[in-house]
Design a protein around this motif. Structure first.
Motif, mmCIF file in Angstrom:
data_model
loop_
_atom_site.group_PDB
_atom_site.id
_atom_site.type_symbol
_atom_site.label_atom_id
_atom_site.label_comp_id
_atom_site.label_asym_id
_atom_site.label_seq_id
_atom_site.Cartn_x
_atom_site.Cartn_y
_atom_site.Cartn_z
ATOM 1 N N PHE A 226 7.895 41.376 37.322
ATOM 2 C CA PHE A 226 8.501 42.673 37.032
ATOM 3 C C PHE A 226 7.645 43.814 37.571
ATOM 4 O O PHE A 226 8.163 44.760 38.174
ATOM 5 C CB PHE A 226 8.691 42.831 35.518
ATOM 6 C CG PHE A 226 9.352 44.122 35.121
ATOM 7 C CD1 PHE A 226 10.724 44.195 34.942
ATOM 8 C CD2 PHE A 226 8.606 45.281 34.916
ATOM 9 C CE1 PHE A 226 11.339 45.391 34.578
ATOM 10 C CE2 PHE A 226 9.208 46.476 34.556
ATOM 11 C CZ PHE A 226 10.580 46.523 34.388
ATOM 12 N N GLU A 227 6.344 43.719 37.360
ATOM 13 C CA GLU A 227 5.449 44.798 37.781
ATOM 14 C C GLU A 227 5.482 44.985 39.292
ATOM 15 O O GLU A 227 5.479 46.118 39.785
ATOM 16 C CB GLU A 227 4.023 44.509 37.312
ATOM 17 C CG GLU A 227 3.808 44.644 35.827
ATOM 18 C CD GLU A 227 4.388 43.493 35.020
ATOM 19 O OE1 GLU A 227 4.653 42.403 35.624
ATOM 20 O OE2 GLU A 227 4.594 43.665 33.811
ATOM 21 N N PRO B 269 22.402 28.053 37.059
ATOM 22 C CA PRO B 269 22.348 28.138 35.596
ATOM 23 C C PRO B 269 21.513 29.322 35.100
ATOM 24 O O PRO B 269 21.787 29.861 34.023
ATOM 25 C CB PRO B 269 21.735 26.802 35.176
ATOM 26 C CG PRO B 269 21.048 26.269 36.377
ATOM 27 C CD PRO B 269 21.837 26.767 37.542
ATOM 28 N N MET B 270 20.526 29.751 35.869
ATOM 29 C CA MET B 270 19.732 30.907 35.441
ATOM 30 C C MET B 270 20.576 32.178 35.472
ATOM 31 O O MET B 270 20.519 33.003 34.556
ATOM 32 C CB MET B 270 18.490 31.052 36.321
ATOM 33 C CG MET B 270 17.487 29.925 36.119
ATOM 34 S SD MET B 270 15.977 30.101 37.096
ATOM 35 C CE MET B 270 15.056 31.225 36.046
ATOM 36 N N LEU B 271 21.382 32.350 36.516
ATOM 37 C CA LEU B 271 22.270 33.508 36.573
ATOM 38 C C LEU B 271 23.304 33.447 35.455
ATOM 39 O O LEU B 271 23.626 34.468 34.824
ATOM 40 C CB LEU B 271 22.975 33.573 37.924
ATOM 41 C CG LEU B 271 23.983 34.729 38.087
ATOM 42 C CD1 LEU B 271 23.313 36.082 37.881
ATOM 43 C CD2 LEU B 271 24.664 34.668 39.457
ATOM 44 N N SER C 8 14.314 32.353 28.718
ATOM 45 C CA SER C 8 14.185 33.541 27.876
ATOM 46 C C SER C 8 14.471 34.805 28.677
ATOM 47 O O SER C 8 14.434 34.806 29.912
ATOM 48 C CB SER C 8 12.772 33.629 27.293
ATOM 49 O OG SER C 8 11.827 33.927 28.325
ATOM 50 N N VAL C 9 14.736 35.895 27.975
ATOM 51 C CA VAL C 9 14.936 37.189 28.618
ATOM 52 C C VAL C 9 13.699 37.569 29.420
ATOM 53 O O VAL C 9 13.797 38.037 30.558
ATOM 54 C CB VAL C 9 15.249 38.278 27.571
ATOM 55 C CG1 VAL C 9 15.181 39.664 28.202
ATOM 56 C CG2 VAL C 9 16.629 38.055 26.962
ATOM 57 N N LEU C 10 12.521 37.370 28.842
ATOM 58 C CA LEU C 10 11.285 37.719 29.530
ATOM 59 C C LEU C 10 11.133 36.918 30.824
ATOM 60 O O LEU C 10 10.692 37.441 31.854
ATOM 61 C CB LEU C 10 10.087 37.488 28.617
ATOM 62 C CG LEU C 10 9.986 38.368 27.366
ATOM 63 C CD1 LEU C 10 8.747 38.003 26.562
ATOM 64 C CD2 LEU C 10 9.955 39.845 27.757
ATOM 65 N N GLU C 11 11.527 35.643 30.785
ATOM 66 C CA GLU C 11 11.442 34.778 31.951
ATOM 67 C C GLU C 11 12.409 35.248 33.035
ATOM 68 O O GLU C 11 12.043 35.334 34.218
ATOM 69 C CB GLU C 11 11.763 33.347 31.531
ATOM 70 C CG GLU C 11 11.454 32.286 32.558
ATOM 71 C CD GLU C 11 11.640 30.892 31.979
ATOM 72 O OE1 GLU C 11 11.372 29.931 32.707
ATOM 73 O OE2 GLU C 11 12.043 30.771 30.802
ATOM 74 N N LEU C 12 13.616 35.563 32.652
ATOM 75 C CA LEU C 12 14.641 35.977 33.606
ATOM 76 C C LEU C 12 14.358 37.348 34.205
ATOM 77 O O LEU C 12 14.812 37.658 35.301
ATOM 78 C CB LEU C 12 16.015 35.977 32.921
ATOM 79 C CG LEU C 12 16.546 34.600 32.511
ATOM 80 C CD1 LEU C 12 17.765 34.735 31.621
ATOM 81 C CD2 LEU C 12 16.880 33.764 33.748
ATOM 82 N N MET C 13 13.580 38.168 33.486
ATOM 83 C CA MET C 13 13.273 39.513 33.969
ATOM 84 C C MET C 13 11.889 39.610 34.602
ATOM 85 O O MET C 13 11.422 40.702 34.931
ATOM 86 C CB MET C 13 13.402 40.523 32.822
ATOM 87 C CG MET C 13 14.816 40.664 32.287
ATOM 88 S SD MET C 13 14.959 41.960 31.027
ATOM 89 C CE MET C 13 14.787 43.447 32.048
ATOM 90 N N TRP D 123 12.779 34.662 39.388
ATOM 91 C CA TRP D 123 13.106 33.353 38.822
ATOM 92 C C TRP D 123 12.298 32.194 39.402
ATOM 93 O O TRP D 123 12.326 31.083 38.846
ATOM 94 C CB TRP D 123 14.593 33.050 39.017
ATOM 95 C CG TRP D 123 15.512 34.051 38.388
ATOM 96 C CD1 TRP D 123 15.190 35.024 37.476
ATOM 97 C CD2 TRP D 123 16.917 34.184 38.631
ATOM 98 N NE1 TRP D 123 16.289 35.762 37.137
ATOM 99 C CE2 TRP D 123 17.374 35.270 37.831
ATOM 100 C CE3 TRP D 123 17.826 33.518 39.439
ATOM 101 C CZ2 TRP D 123 18.702 35.677 37.826
ATOM 102 C CZ3 TRP D 123 19.143 33.917 39.437
ATOM 103 C CH2 TRP D 123 19.576 34.991 38.626
ATOM 104 N N GLY D 124 11.640 32.384 40.529
ATOM 105 C CA GLY D 124 10.948 31.275 41.173
ATOM 106 C C GLY D 124 11.887 30.328 41.876
ATOM 107 O O GLY D 124 11.554 29.152 42.095
ATOM 108 N N THR D 125 13.067 30.838 42.242
ATOM 109 C CA THR D 125 14.096 30.030 42.904
ATOM 110 C C THR D 125 14.481 30.572 44.267
ATOM 111 O O THR D 125 15.117 29.861 45.055
ATOM 112 C CB THR D 125 15.380 29.978 42.050
ATOM 113 O OG1 THR D 125 15.883 31.325 41.896
ATOM 114 C CG2 THR D 125 15.110 29.393 40.678
#
Length: 244
Positions: free
Chosen positions: A82-83, A198-200, A32-37, A125-127
């Motif tokens: 994000f924060e 794939p996340m990018l 999701s956008v929220l996950e990626l950001m 991303w946790g990557t």
């Protein structure tokens, strides 16, 4: 040492990954956008490691291999939400404009030598992970490129990672390629490719420009359409080609 690898294949649908079973990830996994950001919680693993499960497992294997060769892979930074990224950004913006008397855009240009705009950090991303050699005693800021060069305290770490990191599917993100634009050389920043590629790819499809135009944090009021367009092209996408 058994090598794992990921294979990039092009198709009309986009990027697909083929890996050995231990790290196989479906190309249909959706982020999701929220996950990626970095705006929503994700499952993270490992005390002091904080990576997604498969990235964590690969890192643990790499850490064990490095330790056998006298290198102690120490995590300096991994997941940031994000924060947290916004606090880093705002602290630097205030320091550069108030203490160093830079103009807002000059301050932003200095920030993006090494730090990302909140919402665009790969650390969301946790990557991705920043690493040094914990066996070395270093004073001051450890994430300085010269400390990874010839004669530096992390010279052996850099040589080991150059030789072995890809074996565990970790790739240097911001290389020392003279033709590369965007963020400066970061010999400490590695990304777990089977997940981050794939996340990018999905992040690029989310209309990053529009997303950034909607953000509101100190300094963001100075972003222009032209600046953001260049930032996306140079800082987000001009990276190690193995991660595209």
């Amino acid at each position: 040492m058994q090598r794992r690898s990921f294979i990039k294949k092009s198709s009309a649908a986009g990027l697909a990954l083929a890996t050995v079973p231990q790290i196989a990830m479906s190309q249909e996994v959706s982020y999701s956008v929220l996950e990626l950001m970095g705006k929503t919680d994700i499952a993270l693993f490992g005390k002091g490691i904080n990576l997604r499960a498969t990235a964590h497992d690969a890192f643990v294997e790499m850490k064990k291999a490095a330790y056998e060769d006298g290198i102690d892979l120490k995590v300096v930074s991994s997941y940031r939400n994000f924060e947290r990224q916004a606090s880093i950004w705002e602290r630097k913006f205030i320091r550069y404009t108030d203490d160093d008397n830079l103009t807002p855009m000059a301050a932003i240009d200095k920030i993006i030598e090494y730090s990302t705009i909140p919402g665009t950090s790969r650390h969301h991303w946790g990557t991705d992970i920043d690493l040094v050699d914990g066996n070395k005693t270093v004073t001051g800021d450890v994430l300085v490129p010269s400390k990874f060069g010839s004669g530096g305290p992390y010279e052996d770490f850099k040589k080991w990672m150059d030789e072995h990191a890809n074996t565990f599917d970790f790739y240097l993100v911001y290389t020392d390629d003279a033709k590369r634009k965007g963020f400066k050389f970061e010999p400490w920043h590695y990304s777990f490719a089977p997940l981050s590629v794939p996340m990018l790819t999905q992040f690029r499809k989310k209309n990053i420009l529009t997303l950034l135009e909607q953000e509101d944090f100190i300094g963001s009021e100075h972003f222009t359409n032209g600046f953001l367009t260049n930032y996306i092209q140079d800082n987000i996408l001009d990276i190690n080609k193995e991660l595209l």
